[in-house]
Every structure is written in C-alpha cells, then in structure tokens.
Design an enzyme around this catalytic site. Structure first.
Site, PDB file in Angstrom:
ATOM      1  CG  HIS A 143      -2.009  -1.026   1.165  1.00 51.56           C
ATOM      2  ND1 HIS A 143      -3.333  -0.711   1.335  1.00 51.56           N
ATOM      3  CD2 HIS A 143      -1.956  -2.358   0.933  1.00 51.56           C
ATOM      4  CE1 HIS A 143      -4.068  -1.825   1.219  1.00 51.56           C
ATOM      5  NE2 HIS A 143      -3.248  -2.833   0.980  1.00 51.56           N
ATOM      6  CG  ASP A 192      -4.954   2.126   2.537  1.00 56.22           C
ATOM      7  OD1 ASP A 192      -3.919   1.894   1.910  1.00 56.22           O
ATOM      8  OD2 ASP A 192      -5.949   1.373   2.537  1.00 56.22           O
TER       9      ASP A 192
END
Ligand SMILES: *[C@@H]1O[C@H](CO)[C@@H](O)[C@H](O)[C@H]1NC(C)=O
Ligand SMILES: *[C@@H]1O[C@H](CO)[C@@H](O)[C@H](O)[C@H]1NC(C)=O
Ligand SMILES: *[C@@H]1O[C@H](CO)[C@@H](O)[C@H](O)[C@H]1NC(C)=O
Ligand SMILES: CC(=O)N[C@H]1CO[C@H](CO)[C@@H](O)[C@@H]1O
Length: 202
Positions: free
Chosen positions: A18, A127
């Site tokens: 990520h 995120d």
C-alpha cells in the site's frame, strides 16, 4: 499574492504494497502542484518511507515523513512488527485493528500542523483501510479523501456491489452491475466472496 502553501497529509495502510502506490501518489501531487506533503506512518515504516523517498532526490524536498506513536507489543503483536510483511497471515486482523491506536496521534499531528501553518491541511488522503481518518479530518476542519491501492476495475466493482447489492436481483445466478456497461458486464453470484453473498443491506 498569498504565500500560503497548501499542505496535504497522506496516511497509507501498514503494508508495503500500500505504501508504494501512496509514495507514487505523493510524488505525482508534488510534480503537479506546489503543495507541501506530509506522509505519516509508524516509526519503522517511516524509516522505510524516508529511505525510499530520499533515493529520489528530485522530489524529496517537499515530501516529509512523520512518525506517529505506535508500539506493536501493545496490540498483541510481536515486538517491532509494523507492517503486514513482517507478520504471518493469522495476525492480519490484529494489525488492521491496531491502526485505530493511530487515531489520537494523527489528530495531535494535524493540530500541530494547524498551529504551524495557521490553517488546517487541504485534506487528508488516507488508505481505505484507515477509515478513522475521516473523523479526524472532520474534527480538525478538513476532509479525507480515500485512496485505494487496488486496481481501478476491481475497486469500482467492489464499491458498486456494496452500494447497490445487485446480486439480490440476480436472475439464474447472474446480475448486472450498476455503473458498468450493460452490454458486456454480467456477473455471477458464484463469483462473489461469501461475505458479499450474504450482504442484504441489513
Ligand atoms: C518545494 O516548495 C518550495 C516552496 O513552495 C518550492 O519553491 C520548491 O520548488 C519546491 N521543491 C521541489 C523539489 O519541488
Ligand atoms: C513497547 O511496549 C513494550 C511493552 O509495553 C515495552 O516493553 C517496549 O519497551 C515498548 N517499546 C518501545 C520502543 O517503546
Ligand atoms: C481491537 O482493538 C481494541 C482496542 O483498540 C480491542 O479492545 C479489541 O479487542 C481489538 N479487537 C480485535 C479483534 O483484535
Ligand atoms: C471525500 C471523501 O472521500 N470522503 C470519504 C472519507 O472517508 C469515508 C470513510 O472511509 C468515506 O465514506 C468518504 O467517502
């Protein structure tokens, strides 16, 4: 002309897979704007982020990396394990849940930024897994933008599924996905994750 420089705070999930797209995003924003960018993470991930960003001397100047207080030992995780790569699969839920402990440190950091800059950051780009960022953003007078690091097609399908629950209208196990081209995109209930199959809006 005001010398005010917009500031964006970026909060990736605790997984290298990520962080890499979040670094790419930070660099893109940096290339296209004159904004100041602060990427925040936990102490060990900050080491990784700083060294990765420092390798690219063209853009390191306006991207800073800041550490939030975090100690994996306090969350039933082995010591010094701050990303999914350093943990076995059985700890995935625990590390996800442990990110909630970043909420207060994030808020403290945003308040420090407000004090320093004189304004809240333009936004927090977080995120999808860091849902708590939206509350922090709201309480600090800014807003969050969710950034997902999965592929665009799959993400669009996922969002459409959860928002519209089109599988509830399946005929012979096949359904159309709202927002997708009707002429090409039929999906099968059999393709859905067991959680999704059970989703009924309740
Ligand atoms: C960083 O921001 C300053 C001040 O806005 C700007 O003058 C400078 O060109 C930026 N640096 C990079 C590497 O983009
Ligand atoms: C993390 O927490 C553990 C257990 O409370 C403690 O022993 C350790 O010193 C802490 N580590 C750091 C870096 O603060
Ligand atoms: C999640 O974290 C909270 C504390 O922040 C704890 O009370 C809870 O037991 C944790 N849940 C799981 C599934 O680890
Ligand atoms: C503008 C924006 O993207 N807001 C999002 C903030 O986060 C919440 C929860 O993750 C989303 O539902 C919002 O869309």
């Amino acid at each position: 002309m005001s010398d005010h420089q917009e500031h964006i705070v970026i909060l990736p999930y605790l997984a290298l897979g990520h962080m890499i797209p979040f670094i790419a995003l930070a660099k893109k924003i940096q290339e296209k704007t004159n904004f100041k960018i602060t990427i925040v993470s936990t102490p060990l991930n900050v080491k990784y982020l700083s060294s990765t960003i420092a390798k690219d001397s063209t853009n390191s100047n306006n991207i800073s990396v800041v550490s939030l207080t975090y100690n994996s030992s306090e969350h039933c995780l082995p010591p010094n394990t701050e990303n999914t790569e350093s943990l076995p699969l059985k700890h995935m839920v625990t590390i996800l849940n442990s990110t909630l402990s970043l909420k207060e440190p994030l808020k403290k950091l945003i308040l420090e930024i407000i004090e320093k800059d004189g304004n809240p950051p333009l936004c927090i780009v977080s995120d999808t897994f860091m849902g708590f960022a939206s509350e922090v953003a709201r309480s600090c007078g800014t807003f969050n933008v969710s950034f997902t690091t999965a592929g665009a097609y799959g993400t669009a399908a996922y969002v459409s599924l959860w928002l519209n629950l089109p599988h509830l209208l399946a005929i012979d196990g096949v359904f159309k996905m709202p927002g997708f081209d009707d002429s090409c995109c039929f999906f099968s209930v059999e393709q859905l994750h067991p959680f999704m199959k059970l989703a009924n809006g309740g």
